[in-house]
Design an enzyme around this catalytic site. Sequence first.
Site, PDB file in Angstrom:
ATOM      1  N   HIS A 174     -10.106   1.527   1.830  1.00  0.00           N
ATOM      2  CA  HIS A 174      -9.621   2.837   2.294  1.00  0.00           C
ATOM      3  C   HIS A 174     -10.790   3.775   2.613  1.00  0.00           C
ATOM      4  O   HIS A 174     -10.708   4.572   3.550  1.00  0.00           O
ATOM      5  CB  HIS A 174      -8.708   3.495   1.255  1.00  0.00           C
ATOM      6  CG  HIS A 174      -7.327   2.947   1.233  1.00  0.00           C
ATOM      7  ND1 HIS A 174      -6.522   2.894   2.351  1.00  0.00           N
ATOM      8  CD2 HIS A 174      -6.591   2.421   0.228  1.00  0.00           C
ATOM      9  CE1 HIS A 174      -5.351   2.369   2.030  1.00  0.00           C
ATOM     10  NE2 HIS A 174      -5.373   2.059   0.743  1.00  0.00           N
ATOM     11  N   GLU A 212      -8.973  -0.561  -2.510  1.00  0.00           N
ATOM     12  CA  GLU A 212      -9.262   0.878  -2.547  1.00  0.00           C
ATOM     13  C   GLU A 212     -10.559   1.216  -1.822  1.00  0.00           C
ATOM     14  O   GLU A 212     -10.633   2.216  -1.106  1.00  0.00           O
ATOM     15  CB  GLU A 212      -9.282   1.398  -3.988  1.00  0.00           C
ATOM     16  CG  GLU A 212      -7.987   1.216  -4.756  1.00  0.00           C
ATOM     17  CD  GLU A 212      -6.732   1.683  -4.029  1.00  0.00           C
ATOM     18  OE1 GLU A 212      -6.804   2.610  -3.188  1.00  0.00           O
ATOM     19  OE2 GLU A 212      -5.657   1.114  -4.298  1.00  0.00           O
ATOM     20  N   CYS A 243       0.839  -1.188   0.000  1.00  0.00           N
ATOM     21  CA  CYS A 243       0.000   0.000   0.000  1.00  0.00           C
ATOM     22  C   CYS A 243       0.877   1.241   0.000  1.00  0.00           C
ATOM     23  O   CYS A 243       1.875   1.297   0.725  1.00  0.00           O
ATOM     24  CB  CYS A 243      -0.898  -0.009   1.239  1.00  0.00           C
ATOM     25  SG  CYS A 243      -2.005   1.404   1.358  1.00  0.00           S
TER      26      CYS A 243
END
Length: 186
Positions: free
Chosen positions: A161, A158, A113
Amino acid sequence: MFKKLDPSPKWIVYDNNPVMHKPIEDVVFPLTKEDEHVISQMLSYVDASYEGEADKYDIRAGIGIAAIQLGCPKKIIYIHLDDKNGEHKYLMANPKIIKESTSKMYLKNGEGCLSVKKDHKGLSIRKSIVWVKGIDLFTNKEIEVKATDLLAACFQHEVDHNNNKFYYNRINESDPYYVEKNWEEI
């Protein structure tokens, strides 16, 4: 609307920054100038990686990024990668996983990441197939994407997140390399 910029490692916010743990907001339209600037940064960063220019800009290469990784707490993601099915390029606002397979998979070399300086050893277990719905910011239309393999892992990474989660939250703490026979290795 979106500008090509020279990417910088200084743009990236790390997992120990409190910003990464604050609630992420839905994108409201029309986009603000700040939204457009952050999107320009997202595109420039990942596209430089895709084009093999990470070393040129002294950035860590990546195949996807979320706006929160640039300090912007809005639900925007950008993915640009190649896999066995070809090139994939998605810039989405308010992405949501609306359906997922029961089958699971993992990336054989684990995940990394841009916002995590110290890599965490182990395998992040993901769903093999996900259906993602969101606003395509290239066309400004709602789209639904069926993603498999690396693309599915990237979408899940993603979207995590946007929920203040990191790949290492999906690693089995007691046995980081635990897998079951029916899980697919990518």
